[in-house]
Design a protein around this motif. Structure first.
Motif, mmCIF file in Angstrom:
data_model
loop_
_atom_site.group_PDB
_atom_site.id
_atom_site.type_symbol
_atom_site.label_atom_id
_atom_site.label_comp_id
_atom_site.label_asym_id
_atom_site.label_seq_id
_atom_site.Cartn_x
_atom_site.Cartn_y
_atom_site.Cartn_z
ATOM 1 N N LEU A 20 0.833 -1.210 0.000
ATOM 2 C CA LEU A 20 0.000 0.000 0.000
ATOM 3 C C LEU A 20 0.864 1.255 0.000
ATOM 4 O O LEU A 20 0.616 2.194 -0.759
ATOM 5 C CB LEU A 20 -0.948 -0.006 1.202
ATOM 6 N N GLU A 21 1.883 1.268 0.834
ATOM 7 C CA GLU A 21 2.787 2.426 0.901
ATOM 8 C C GLU A 21 3.479 2.648 -0.442
ATOM 9 O O GLU A 21 3.567 3.787 -0.925
ATOM 10 C CB GLU A 21 3.828 2.209 2.014
ATOM 11 N N GLU A 22 3.940 1.582 -1.071
ATOM 12 C CA GLU A 22 4.588 1.666 -2.391
ATOM 13 C C GLU A 22 3.630 2.232 -3.441
ATOM 14 O O GLU A 22 3.999 3.100 -4.237
ATOM 15 C CB GLU A 22 5.064 0.266 -2.797
ATOM 16 N N LEU A 23 2.390 1.744 -3.429
ATOM 17 C CA LEU A 23 1.406 2.215 -4.410
ATOM 18 C C LEU A 23 1.080 3.694 -4.208
ATOM 19 O O LEU A 23 0.968 4.448 -5.173
ATOM 20 C CB LEU A 23 0.123 1.385 -4.324
ATOM 21 N N LYS A 24 0.925 4.103 -2.948
ATOM 22 C CA LYS A 24 0.536 5.482 -2.664
ATOM 23 C C LYS A 24 1.662 6.481 -2.925
ATOM 24 O O LYS A 24 1.390 7.623 -3.308
ATOM 25 C CB LYS A 24 0.086 5.613 -1.200
ATOM 26 N N THR A 25 2.888 6.073 -2.714
ATOM 27 C CA THR A 25 3.993 7.021 -2.863
ATOM 28 C C THR A 25 4.657 6.904 -4.236
ATOM 29 O O THR A 25 4.610 7.839 -5.027
ATOM 30 C CB THR A 25 5.038 6.830 -1.744
ATOM 31 N N VAL A 26 5.213 5.776 -4.535
ATOM 32 C CA VAL A 26 5.986 5.606 -5.768
ATOM 33 C C VAL A 26 5.097 5.489 -7.004
ATOM 34 O O VAL A 26 5.265 6.232 -7.972
ATOM 35 C CB VAL A 26 6.915 4.376 -5.652
ATOM 36 N N LYS A 27 4.151 4.570 -6.986
ATOM 37 C CA LYS A 27 3.347 4.305 -8.187
ATOM 38 C C LYS A 27 2.446 5.479 -8.558
ATOM 39 O O LYS A 27 2.284 5.780 -9.732
ATOM 40 C CB LYS A 27 2.509 3.029 -8.016
#
Length: 158
Positions: A20-27
């Motif tokens: 979730l953190e990866e999707l919200k920040t990076v993606k």
């Protein structure tokens, strides 16, 4: 979608939180950059790159919403609560296929972290449902598309 309790191990919870953190920040940032790039081509009414990236954005937002719902309804499986007397969510179960004389080990997990290739099966799957509540040495009939599979429970661990 009706919200219900979703069982997660600590490992599964951390994996979903990290995703979730990866999707919200990076993606999200990557998609915003792709949208800016696609808009540079001008008229969006016939811009296939823009349409493609907007579809990608919709899929991303759908996955983020699904992960947030899972985490909101997550019930953490505490190792201390996992019984070794009966099969519960979180149990590692060694079973013997009585027809083929083969042993397999399954970890019963919630549907959100099921991964049959890693031996993690959902508590909602046919095998998971059939094993829940059973004890060591019990014979379990599992309904599968071809008929039934007979398993004997060899051991239950955490």
């Amino acid at each position: 979608m009706a919200e219900r309790d979703i069982f997660l191990t600590y490992e599964g919870l951390k994996k979903l939180e990290n995703e979730l953190e990866e999707l919200k920040t990076v993606k999200r940032r990557e998609i915003a950059d792709k949208i800016k790039h696609a808009l540079a081509f001008g008229d969006i009414s016939e811009n296939s790159e823009y349409d493609q990236v907007k579809n990608e954005q919709a899929q991303l937002e759908e996955r983020i919403a699904k992960l947030e719902m899972i985490l909101r309804n997550a019930k953490l499986i505490d190792d201390e609560d996992i019984s070794t007397d009966i099969v519960t969510v979180g149990s590692k179960v060694l079973v013997k296929d009585l027809e083929y004389d083969e042993e397999m080990e399954y970890t019963i997990v919630g549907s959100a972290e099921a991964d049959p290739y890693e031996g993690k099966i959902s508590n909602e799957s046919p095998v998971g449902k059939a094993l829940l509540g059973k004890k060591k040495d019990d014979i379990v009939d599992v309904r599968v598309p071809d008929g039934f599979i007979k398993y004997q429970i060899i051991s239950i661990t955490r």
